[in-house]
Design an enzyme around this catalytic site. Structure first.
Site, short mmCIF file in Angstrom:
data_model
loop_
_atom_site.label_atom_id
_atom_site.label_comp_id
_atom_site.label_asym_id
_atom_site.label_seq_id
_atom_site.Cartn_x
_atom_site.Cartn_y
_atom_site.Cartn_z
N HIS A 11 -9.73 1.29 4.82
CA HIS A 11 -8.32 1.46 5.70
C HIS A 11 -8.57 2.64 6.77
O HIS A 11 -9.52 3.30 6.73
CB HIS A 11 -7.24 1.99 4.63
CG HIS A 11 -6.19 1.94 5.17
ND1 HIS A 11 -5.61 2.95 5.97
CD2 HIS A 11 -4.99 1.10 5.11
CE1 HIS A 11 -4.28 2.55 6.53
NE2 HIS A 11 -3.97 1.42 5.86
N ASN A 34 0.76 -1.15 0.11
CA ASN A 34 0.07 -0.15 -0.02
C ASN A 34 1.02 1.22 -0.16
O ASN A 34 1.48 1.43 1.16
CB ASN A 34 -0.81 -0.11 1.26
CG ASN A 34 -1.80 1.28 1.52
OD1 ASN A 34 -1.68 2.16 0.53
ND2 ASN A 34 -2.42 1.30 2.53
N GLY A 78 2.38 2.25 10.75
CA GLY A 78 3.34 3.36 10.53
C GLY A 78 4.11 3.86 12.04
O GLY A 78 4.85 4.96 12.06
N GLU A 99 -5.56 -4.63 10.44
CA GLU A 99 -4.32 -3.78 10.72
C GLU A 99 -4.56 -3.15 11.85
O GLU A 99 -5.56 -2.23 12.14
CB GLU A 99 -4.53 -2.73 9.67
CG GLU A 99 -4.14 -3.51 8.27
CD GLU A 99 -3.64 -2.34 7.18
OE1 GLU A 99 -2.51 -2.73 6.59
OE2 GLU A 99 -3.99 -1.27 7.08
N LYS A 150 0.27 4.14 -0.28
CA LYS A 150 -0.45 5.63 0.58
C LYS A 150 -0.43 6.66 -0.56
O LYS A 150 -0.20 6.46 -1.60
CB LYS A 150 0.00 5.75 1.80
CG LYS A 150 -0.30 4.07 3.06
CD LYS A 150 -0.08 4.47 4.12
CE LYS A 150 -0.35 3.22 4.81
NZ LYS A 150 -0.28 3.31 6.11
N GLU A 194 -7.04 4.51 7.64
CA GLU A 194 -7.10 6.16 7.58
C GLU A 194 -8.08 6.74 6.81
O GLU A 194 -8.42 7.91 7.03
CB GLU A 194 -5.62 6.33 6.78
CG GLU A 194 -4.47 5.83 7.43
CD GLU A 194 -3.01 5.60 6.75
OE1 GLU A 194 -2.97 5.53 5.62
OE2 GLU A 194 -2.19 4.92 7.16
N SER A 250 3.17 -2.22 10.22
CA SER A 250 4.88 -2.18 10.71
C SER A 250 5.28 -3.52 10.23
O SER A 250 6.26 -3.79 10.72
CB SER A 250 5.03 -1.88 11.94
OG SER A 250 4.80 -0.28 12.03
P1 13P Z 1 2.92 0.41 7.34
O1 13P Z 1 3.45 -0.77 6.94
O2 13P Z 1 3.66 1.74 7.22
O3 13P Z 1 2.83 0.32 9.21
O4 13P Z 1 1.48 0.53 6.93
C1 13P Z 1 0.64 -0.49 7.23
C2 13P Z 1 -0.72 -0.09 6.46
O5 13P Z 1 -1.36 0.55 6.78
C3 13P Z 1 -0.91 -1.15 5.32
O6 13P Z 1 -2.16 -0.67 4.67
#
Ligand code: 13P
Length: 249
Positions: free
Chosen positions: A95, A10, A172, A166, A12, A97, A211
């Protein structure tokens, strides 16, 4: 039953035409014949670029969101039919976010899941608890509620979706769920899928995200109910993403 694993990056809101070229060059050079399914979920403006680059390779194209609506006055959104035009195979839906910054409710996530399925796009439906919810002992209740919202999407078989666990506190932050913590939530989700669709439950892939990196991937992916990963930061670094792919077999 062991599922073929899925490793999905992803990206982002990261990348540029030039940066994507370099990343894809390295991924296409290193990916070989992977022992798992591989996808990259890219920002919408780069769908055409990435489609052209991954065509004929083992890397599938994914989007990071899809509109619940088929067309019309929905400024800024992309329909599933538009994603079809670019050969999009997967779309991340719900997601954390999007839930957090765009107020997406379970109902919206269910509608987006249905919109993707109606166009033959596999939704990667994200569920996960916040730190406050975990500390309040509410992890199970939260993820079960989020999964329940998409389990009975009209006219479609639940076996067509991918689930991603997640934990919000692990995204992150460099703070990964331990393999045991992740496995225990994955087992809860698997049991819920089993209850809803016993004949399909074992075949539905449940990814872990938060992560995941080159160092911790093998142990996470070794858990019985972890069928792959949804990778943020580490998917932007070709050597790291390739190592995670290599760990998934
Ligand atoms: P990270 O791997 O940067 O923690 O992000 C995970 C994520 O949100 C994947 O959709």
């Amino acid at each position: 039953m062991t599922n073929r694993k899925l490793i999905a990056g992803n990206w982002k809101m990261n990348g540029s035409l030039a940066a994507n070229e370099a990343l894809l060059d390295a991924l296409l050079q290193g990916v070989g014949a992977p022992g798992c399914d591989v996808a990259v979920c890219v920002p919408a403006p780069y769908l055409a670029q990435v489609q052209g680059r991954v065509a004929g390779s083992p890397i599938a194209l994914g989007a990071q969101d899809v509109s619940a609506q088929p067309q019309g006055a929905f400024t800024g959104e992309q329909s599933a039919a538009m994603l079809n035009d670019f050969g999009v195979r997967y779309a991340i839906v719900g997601h954390s976010e999007r839930r957090q910054y765009h107020g997406e409710s379970d109902e919206v996530v269910a509608a987006k899941t249905a919109a993707a399925l109606a166009r033959g796009i596999t939704p990667i439906v994200c569920v996960g608890e916040t730190l406050a919810e975990r500390e309040a002992g509410r992890t199970e209740e939260v993820v079960k509620r989020q999964l329940a919202a998409v389990i009975h999407v009209n006219g479609h078989c639940i076996s067509e979706i991918v689930v991603a666990y997640e934990p919000v506190w692990a995204i992150g932050t460099g703070k990964t769920a331990s393999p045991e913590q992740a496995q225990s939530v994955h087992a809860v989700l698997r049991a819920q899928l089993h209850h809803a669709a016993s004949e399909h439950a074992a075949g539905i892939r449940i990814l872990y995200g938060g992560s995941m990196n080159a160092a911790n991937a093998a142990e996470l992916l070794g858990q019985p109910d972890i069928d792959g990963g949804l990778i943020g930061g580490a998917s932007l670094k070709a050597p790291d993403f390739l190592q995670i792919i290599a760990a998934a077999r």
